[in-house]
Design a protein around this motif. Structure first.
Motif, mmCIF file in Angstrom:
data_model
loop_
_atom_site.group_PDB
_atom_site.id
_atom_site.type_symbol
_atom_site.label_atom_id
_atom_site.label_comp_id
_atom_site.label_asym_id
_atom_site.label_seq_id
_atom_site.Cartn_x
_atom_site.Cartn_y
_atom_site.Cartn_z
ATOM 1 N N ASN A 116 26.072 4.806 -8.066
ATOM 2 C CA ASN A 116 25.975 6.097 -7.413
ATOM 3 C C ASN A 116 26.957 6.132 -6.247
ATOM 4 O O ASN A 116 27.747 5.197 -6.042
ATOM 5 C CB ASN A 116 24.545 6.363 -6.949
ATOM 6 N N VAL A 117 26.906 7.199 -5.476
ATOM 7 C CA VAL A 117 27.841 7.381 -4.368
ATOM 8 C C VAL A 117 27.441 6.535 -3.158
ATOM 9 O O VAL A 117 26.308 6.060 -3.048
ATOM 10 C CB VAL A 117 27.932 8.861 -3.948
ATOM 11 N N ARG A 118 28.364 6.395 -2.239
ATOM 12 C CA ARG A 118 28.155 5.606 -1.027
ATOM 13 C C ARG A 118 26.993 6.144 -0.190
ATOM 14 O O ARG A 118 26.327 5.379 0.529
ATOM 15 C CB ARG A 118 29.441 5.606 -0.191
ATOM 16 N N GLY A 119 26.724 7.450 -0.275
ATOM 17 C CA GLY A 119 25.657 8.039 0.533
ATOM 18 C C GLY A 119 24.320 7.357 0.355
ATOM 19 O O GLY A 119 23.521 7.279 1.296
ATOM 20 N N LEU A 120 24.053 6.837 -0.837
ATOM 21 C CA LEU A 120 22.785 6.159 -1.087
ATOM 22 C C LEU A 120 22.643 4.882 -0.267
ATOM 23 O O LEU A 120 21.530 4.403 -0.044
ATOM 24 C CB LEU A 120 22.660 5.844 -2.590
ATOM 25 N N SER A 121 23.745 4.350 0.232
ATOM 26 C CA SER A 121 23.704 3.116 1.026
ATOM 27 C C SER A 121 23.410 3.367 2.499
ATOM 28 O O SER A 121 23.232 2.421 3.261
ATOM 29 C CB SER A 121 25.047 2.377 0.919
ATOM 30 N N MET A 122 23.331 4.620 2.900
ATOM 31 C CA MET A 122 23.219 4.957 4.316
ATOM 32 C C MET A 122 21.769 4.887 4.813
ATOM 33 O O MET A 122 20.816 4.866 4.016
ATOM 34 C CB MET A 122 23.819 6.333 4.549
ATOM 35 N N PRO A 123 21.578 4.843 6.150
ATOM 36 C CA PRO A 123 20.222 4.753 6.717
ATOM 37 C C PRO A 123 19.280 5.853 6.256
ATOM 38 O O PRO A 123 18.063 5.643 6.219
ATOM 39 C CB PRO A 123 20.485 4.848 8.222
ATOM 40 N N ARG A 124 19.820 7.010 5.915
ATOM 41 C CA ARG A 124 18.966 8.103 5.423
ATOM 42 C C ARG A 124 18.078 7.653 4.267
ATOM 43 O O ARG A 124 16.955 8.141 4.100
ATOM 44 C CB ARG A 124 19.877 9.269 4.995
ATOM 45 N N PHE A 125 18.540 6.706 3.459
ATOM 46 C CA PHE A 125 17.821 6.350 2.241
ATOM 47 C C PHE A 125 17.259 4.927 2.254
ATOM 48 O O PHE A 125 17.041 4.337 1.195
ATOM 49 C CB PHE A 125 18.737 6.542 1.026
ATOM 50 N N THR A 126 17.011 4.382 3.445
ATOM 51 C CA THR A 126 16.466 3.019 3.485
ATOM 52 C C THR A 126 15.113 2.919 2.788
ATOM 53 O O THR A 126 14.841 1.962 2.057
ATOM 54 C CB THR A 126 16.346 2.518 4.932
ATOM 55 N N GLY A 127 14.252 3.889 3.015
ATOM 56 C CA GLY A 127 12.941 3.870 2.376
ATOM 57 C C GLY A 127 13.044 4.030 0.873
ATOM 58 O O GLY A 127 12.342 3.354 0.108
ATOM 59 N N TYR A 128 13.914 4.927 0.431
ATOM 60 C CA TYR A 128 14.139 5.143 -0.996
ATOM 61 C C TYR A 128 14.606 3.838 -1.648
ATOM 62 O O TYR A 128 14.082 3.427 -2.693
ATOM 63 C CB TYR A 128 15.185 6.250 -1.174
ATOM 64 N N ARG A 129 15.573 3.178 -1.017
ATOM 65 C CA ARG A 129 16.079 1.931 -1.583
ATOM 66 C C ARG A 129 14.999 0.857 -1.629
ATOM 67 O O ARG A 129 14.891 0.091 -2.583
ATOM 68 C CB ARG A 129 17.287 1.436 -0.769
ATOM 69 N N GLN A 130 14.190 0.788 -0.568
ATOM 70 C CA GLN A 130 13.123 -0.217 -0.549
ATOM 71 C C GLN A 130 12.113 0.049 -1.659
ATOM 72 O O GLN A 130 11.621 -0.889 -2.309
ATOM 73 C CB GLN A 130 12.422 -0.230 0.802
ATOM 74 N N HIS A 131 11.810 1.313 -1.880
ATOM 75 C CA HIS A 131 10.896 1.661 -2.975
ATOM 76 C C HIS A 131 11.453 1.173 -4.309
ATOM 77 O O HIS A 131 10.723 0.607 -5.136
ATOM 78 C CB HIS A 131 10.689 3.175 -3.022
ATOM 79 N N TRP A 145 21.780 -4.744 -4.235
ATOM 80 C CA TRP A 145 22.686 -3.605 -4.049
ATOM 81 C C TRP A 145 24.021 -4.137 -3.535
ATOM 82 O O TRP A 145 24.066 -5.115 -2.795
ATOM 83 C CB TRP A 145 22.158 -2.643 -2.987
ATOM 84 N N ARG A 146 25.093 -3.424 -3.860
ATOM 85 C CA ARG A 146 26.392 -3.787 -3.285
ATOM 86 C C ARG A 146 27.313 -2.555 -3.294
ATOM 87 O O ARG A 146 27.363 -1.811 -4.281
ATOM 88 C CB ARG A 146 27.035 -4.916 -4.075
ATOM 89 N N LEU A 147 28.020 -2.344 -2.194
ATOM 90 C CA LEU A 147 29.027 -1.289 -2.117
ATOM 91 C C LEU A 147 30.359 -1.877 -2.565
ATOM 92 O O LEU A 147 30.873 -2.809 -1.940
ATOM 93 C CB LEU A 147 29.126 -0.756 -0.684
ATOM 94 N N LEU A 148 30.891 -1.359 -3.647
ATOM 95 C CA LEU A 148 32.172 -1.824 -4.172
ATOM 96 C C LEU A 148 33.208 -0.710 -4.044
ATOM 97 O O LEU A 148 32.889 0.468 -4.215
ATOM 98 C CB LEU A 148 32.050 -2.227 -5.645
ATOM 99 N N HIS A 149 34.440 -1.102 -3.777
ATOM 100 C CA HIS A 149 35.542 -0.156 -3.663
ATOM 101 C C HIS A 149 36.442 -0.287 -4.880
ATOM 102 O O HIS A 149 36.902 -1.392 -5.215
ATOM 103 C CB HIS A 149 36.340 -0.410 -2.384
ATOM 104 N N ALA A 150 36.713 0.832 -5.534
ATOM 105 C CA ALA A 150 37.530 0.807 -6.745
ATOM 106 C C ALA A 150 38.905 0.214 -6.495
ATOM 107 O O ALA A 150 39.474 -0.450 -7.366
ATOM 108 C CB ALA A 150 37.655 2.224 -7.312
ATOM 109 N N SER A 151 39.429 0.418 -5.293
ATOM 110 C CA SER A 151 40.766 -0.092 -4.975
ATOM 111 C C SER A 151 40.824 -1.613 -4.988
ATOM 112 O O SER A 151 41.905 -2.194 -5.084
ATOM 113 C CB SER A 151 41.221 0.435 -3.612
ATOM 114 N N ASP A 152 39.679 -2.278 -4.906
ATOM 115 C CA ASP A 152 39.647 -3.744 -4.981
ATOM 116 C C ASP A 152 39.775 -4.260 -6.410
ATOM 117 O O ASP A 152 39.865 -5.466 -6.628
ATOM 118 C CB ASP A 152 38.345 -4.286 -4.376
ATOM 119 N N PHE A 153 39.774 -3.324 -7.365
ATOM 120 C CA PHE A 153 39.832 -3.722 -8.767
ATOM 121 C C PHE A 153 40.987 -3.039 -9.505
ATOM 122 O O PHE A 153 40.901 -2.743 -10.693
ATOM 123 C CB PHE A 153 38.492 -3.424 -9.440
ATOM 124 N N GLY A 154 42.062 -2.798 -8.745
ATOM 125 C CA GLY A 154 43.287 -2.278 -9.342
ATOM 126 C C GLY A 154 43.319 -0.785 -9.546
ATOM 127 O O GLY A 154 44.261 -0.263 -10.138
#
Length: 412
Positions: A116-131, A145-154
């Motif tokens: 999904n998008v980076r927004g899901l990694s933000m503090p707004r969704f800490t409870g959602y992620r914990q659930h 969970w891990r935030l990956l950047h497409a530019s790191d993979f060519g």
């Protein structure tokens, strides 16, 4: 060799599908709502079983029919978590993340992959992620969970993606996130041959100017107009690269254009920016705007390939096993969830190491956007109790059903 099959939900036009295929997975089923994206999948892989329709509709597919598949994967809708949107999360009728997690209890895959998008990694969704993590733990999986950047993979664009991988305990110690590879090529390096393909003499000089990776490609929504390269900030970034972002071209610039002409991108060029290449070949069907949305909303194939390969290595128990640690995102949520009764602010603040009552109230406010939170005030004393999760997880009486039918033509 063992056959590793994947069921892919919200498959889109096939970016994740192609990457997973490259990693060694075989598609048992791909489910997608959009007719044009389904046609693209069928055009490229005629042997795949493609189910068209609402992924949460049992008449479209029954998760129980695929019990024991190696991988359940998907790129569920992003708008509920997008920074560019209202971040309604569990209150958004397009949210299928929690529903997808619940299917793990039915399908019992060897692994789960959701992006999904980076927004899901933000503090707004800490409870959602914990659930989500707690549910996967209850189902017998170890999740990360891990935030990956497409530019790191060519891939020649920023495109951060927040990725969830869950595996069974016997495989989880062998899972390691893919390491970044060589740096991504610039936009100019990626597109110069296409820019020059129709005789434009300014292509070489343009490529020198387009000497950076691209901003994140924005697929857009059916709620809005035709295809373009994103909001104002993105358009400014494209302009700095010598690209007119106000639309998509039908063809590369011709020989009649001046050397200082500012070209628009074609769908083929956007696909290159998304990671499709000679190594990842694909044909997109439909009209130009539909093709652009299919490309722009995709998970870049090289990133899916890298993550899929990491999961496959875990299946084969390659490397030295690591110690798997539990991940905790939200101590306030966990404290509330662990209690059957009301909890005092003092206890919650202690659990989260807070000394600011206003910060506690702010976090409770964020939780209340995804969960029912009951607040009891007696005199000067306030207590809190966590109620039900608001997200759609398959309930027959959830508001998602009516809202989905009402807005189906505009959901993308």
């Amino acid at each position: 060799m063992t056959k590793h099959e994947v069921v892919e939900i919200c498959a889109g036009a096939g970016g994740q599908a192609l990457g997973l295929e490259k990693a060694g997975f075989e598609h048992a089923l791909a489910i997608e709502l959009d007719e044009n994206a389904c046609n693209t999948l069928r055009t490229n892989r005629s042997t795949w079983k493609v189910a068209e329709g609402d992924v949460a509709d049992l008449s479209v597919w029954d998760p129980a029919d695929y019990e024991g598949v190696a991988l359940l994967a998907g790129g569920v809708p992003c708008p509920p978590f997008s920074i560019a949107g209202r971040q309604l999360g569990a209150s958004d009728e397009r949210d299928l993340f929690a529903w997808a997690v619940e299917q793990v209890a039915v399908v019992r895959p060897r692994a789960l992959l959701l992006e999904n998008v980076r927004g899901l990694s933000m503090p707004r969704f800490t409870g959602y992620r914990q659930h989500v993590l707690d549910r996967l733990t209850q189902f017998g999986y170890v999740a990360e969970w891990r935030l990956l950047h497409a530019s790191d993979f060519g891939v020649p664009q920023l495109r951060p993606r927040f990725i969830l991988v869950a595996l069974k305990p016997e495989d989880a110690p062998y899972f390691r996130w893919p390491e970044p590879r060589s740096s991504a090529p610039t936009v100019g390096e990626t597109l110069i041959d296409l820019m020059a393909s129709n005789g434009w003499h300014g292509a070489k000089e343009w490529a020198k100017r387009a000497d950076k990776i691209a901003p994140t490609i924005v697929g857009g929504s059916k709620k809005h107009g035709g295809a373009d390269l994103g909001p104002t900030r993105a358009k400014r970034a494209w302009a700095a690269l010598g690209v007119d972002a106000l639309g998509i071209a039908d063809a590369p610039p011709s020989a009649k254009e001046s050397d200082d002409f500012k070209p628009k991108l074609t769908c083929e060029m956007v696909a290159r920016i998304q990671g499709w290449s000679d190594e990842y070949t694909w044909e997109f069907t439909g009209r130009k705007t539909s093709r652009y949305r299919q490309i722009g909303n995709a998970f870049p194939p090289p990133v899916a390939h890298a993550v899929g390969s990491a999961i496959m290595r875990a299946f084969h128990h390659e490397g030295t096993p690591k110690t798997v640690d539990d991940t905790e995102h939200d101590p306030i949520y966990k404290t509330l969830r662990a209690s059957s009764g009301f909890v005092t602010p003092e206890r919650l603040m202690k659990s989260a190491d807070l000394d600011d009552r206003a910060e506690l109230e702010r976090r409770i406010g964020l939780l209340s956007r995804d969960f029912e939170v009951e607040i009891r005030t007696e005199g000067t004393k306030t207590r809190y109790r966590l109620g039900s999760f608001k997200a759609f997880i398959g309930q027959e009486d959830h508001a998602r059903h009516d809202l989905f039918l009402k807005h189906r033509a505009r959901i993308s």
